[in-house]
Design a protein around this motif. Sequence first.
Motif, PDB file in Angstrom:
ATOM      1  N   SER A 154      76.456  65.036  29.517  1.00  0.00           N
ATOM      2  CA  SER A 154      75.592  64.555  28.442  1.00  0.00           C
ATOM      3  C   SER A 154      76.272  63.351  27.796  1.00  0.00           C
ATOM      4  O   SER A 154      77.500  63.312  27.705  1.00  0.00           O
ATOM      5  CB  SER A 154      75.383  65.673  27.412  1.00  0.00           C
ATOM      6  N   ARG A 156      76.684  60.914  24.405  1.00  0.00           N
ATOM      7  CA  ARG A 156      76.437  60.677  22.968  1.00  0.00           C
ATOM      8  C   ARG A 156      76.624  59.178  22.749  1.00  0.00           C
ATOM      9  O   ARG A 156      77.738  58.702  22.575  1.00  0.00           O
ATOM     10  CB  ARG A 156      77.429  61.438  22.104  1.00  0.00           C
ATOM     11  N   LEU A 163      80.105  63.966  27.497  1.00  0.00           N
ATOM     12  CA  LEU A 163      80.536  65.365  27.544  1.00  0.00           C
ATOM     13  C   LEU A 163      80.309  65.900  28.947  1.00  0.00           C
ATOM     14  O   LEU A 163      79.299  65.568  29.579  1.00  0.00           O
ATOM     15  CB  LEU A 163      79.748  66.214  26.541  1.00  0.00           C
ATOM     16  N   LEU A 205      74.339  71.778  29.436  1.00  0.00           N
ATOM     17  CA  LEU A 205      74.988  71.067  28.335  1.00  0.00           C
ATOM     18  C   LEU A 205      74.052  69.963  27.866  1.00  0.00           C
ATOM     19  O   LEU A 205      73.540  69.196  28.679  1.00  0.00           O
ATOM     20  CB  LEU A 205      76.285  70.450  28.885  1.00  0.00           C
ATOM     21  N   THR A 207      73.231  67.301  24.140  1.00  0.00           N
ATOM     22  CA  THR A 207      73.645  66.949  22.778  1.00  0.00           C
ATOM     23  C   THR A 207      72.503  66.262  22.040  1.00  0.00           C
ATOM     24  O   THR A 207      71.616  65.675  22.664  1.00  0.00           O
ATOM     25  CB  THR A 207      74.860  66.000  22.788  1.00  0.00           C
ATOM     26  N   MET A 212      75.584  70.237  19.804  1.00  0.00           N
ATOM     27  CA  MET A 212      75.733  70.447  21.243  1.00  0.00           C
ATOM     28  C   MET A 212      75.205  71.834  21.600  1.00  0.00           C
ATOM     29  O   MET A 212      75.436  72.793  20.878  1.00  0.00           O
ATOM     30  CB  MET A 212      77.214  70.369  21.634  1.00  0.00           C
ATOM     31  N   CYS A 214      75.371  74.542  24.832  1.00  0.00           N
ATOM     32  CA  CYS A 214      75.991  74.765  26.138  1.00  0.00           C
ATOM     33  C   CYS A 214      75.921  76.243  26.496  1.00  0.00           C
ATOM     34  O   CYS A 214      75.818  77.111  25.630  1.00  0.00           O
ATOM     35  CB  CYS A 214      77.431  74.259  26.162  1.00  0.00           C
ATOM     36  N   LEU A 225      79.415  69.523  16.357  1.00  0.00           N
ATOM     37  CA  LEU A 225      80.503  68.761  16.989  1.00  0.00           C
ATOM     38  C   LEU A 225      81.557  68.259  16.016  1.00  0.00           C
ATOM     39  O   LEU A 225      82.636  67.870  16.426  1.00  0.00           O
ATOM     40  CB  LEU A 225      79.924  67.598  17.808  1.00  0.00           C
TER      41      LEU A 225
END
Length: 318
Positions: A154, A156, A163, A205, A207, A212, A214, A225
């Motif tokens: 993912s 950000r 991630l 996963l 965001t 987040m 998961c 986060l």
Amino acid sequence: IERLLHMSVFSQSFSPCGKFLAAGNNYGEIALFSLSAALGPDANELSQKPILTFTAHEGPVFSLLSTDSHLLSAGNGEISAWSWAELIKKCLCALPPSLRSSLEIPEINAMALNPADNSLAVGGGDNNVHIMDLENGAFKSVLQGHTDYIHCLSVRERASEVLSGGEDGAVRIWDTRTSQCVHCVEVYKYETCARPQHGKWISCLTTDSDWMLCGGGPSLSLWHLRSMSPTSVFPLSGCQRQATFYQDMILTVGEGQCVSHCLMGGEVKAQIPCTPHSINTLAINTNSTEHRVLTVGGSSDHIDVFTNLSYKAFSLRF
């Protein structure tokens, strides 16, 4: 018939215009469906079949992703780019792909776009995250730290972070500017999330700003986060394979024949029945308001289409 019985849909991506859906299966095929035909007033059984099907990879198409102009597909050790303009014309002369990039890694399981620097993060069977520059197709950095293969990625964008979640049970957060791992969360070590009977791997996963989601072996959980702690754990029985934030809800799929609607606080609000017994992929078409649908694929040649989140409208078929 035999092929259809054993078919699994692994990946999906909507065209930039939002009028088409591409889906990838375990046989290396990509099918292209016209949503405008399937959702139109004159829709019939034929409009639920692909307008184009082609073999893209030798093994399964584990991941599909769209840029503004291309459909990217990932198979065993290679990524291909197909021009959407050519695909929509049903132009088979568009094949071979306009770009094919080989990576000496087995099973590319995940790809994620980073629009901030026009790069692509790629994760798979060599335990590393590879960053590709989409301008020239060159790989510019490798993020190393996982000790087993990578299932999911993912991006950000605002935080310049990628991630990654892997078989080793870790979610790693990488600073894309320095290629360093800035955080490593071993989800299975948190008592509220751990499900030792299912294993420790992270298979999904996603965001959204500071949040987040998961899960996998461990229960699906929502994390803040900044504080790096789980704020909600969802009481879903099977392993979740894909989850997404949608409006003020969380939609998730995995083992089990349904799409689960969850609230941020941890409650499961509804479970909507689907055709596949086990689900690999869920996608929401945000590229076109006219064709805004949720599509779900898994252990079947059917891809369920929801025009309304509370029930399945119809199925597309490979």
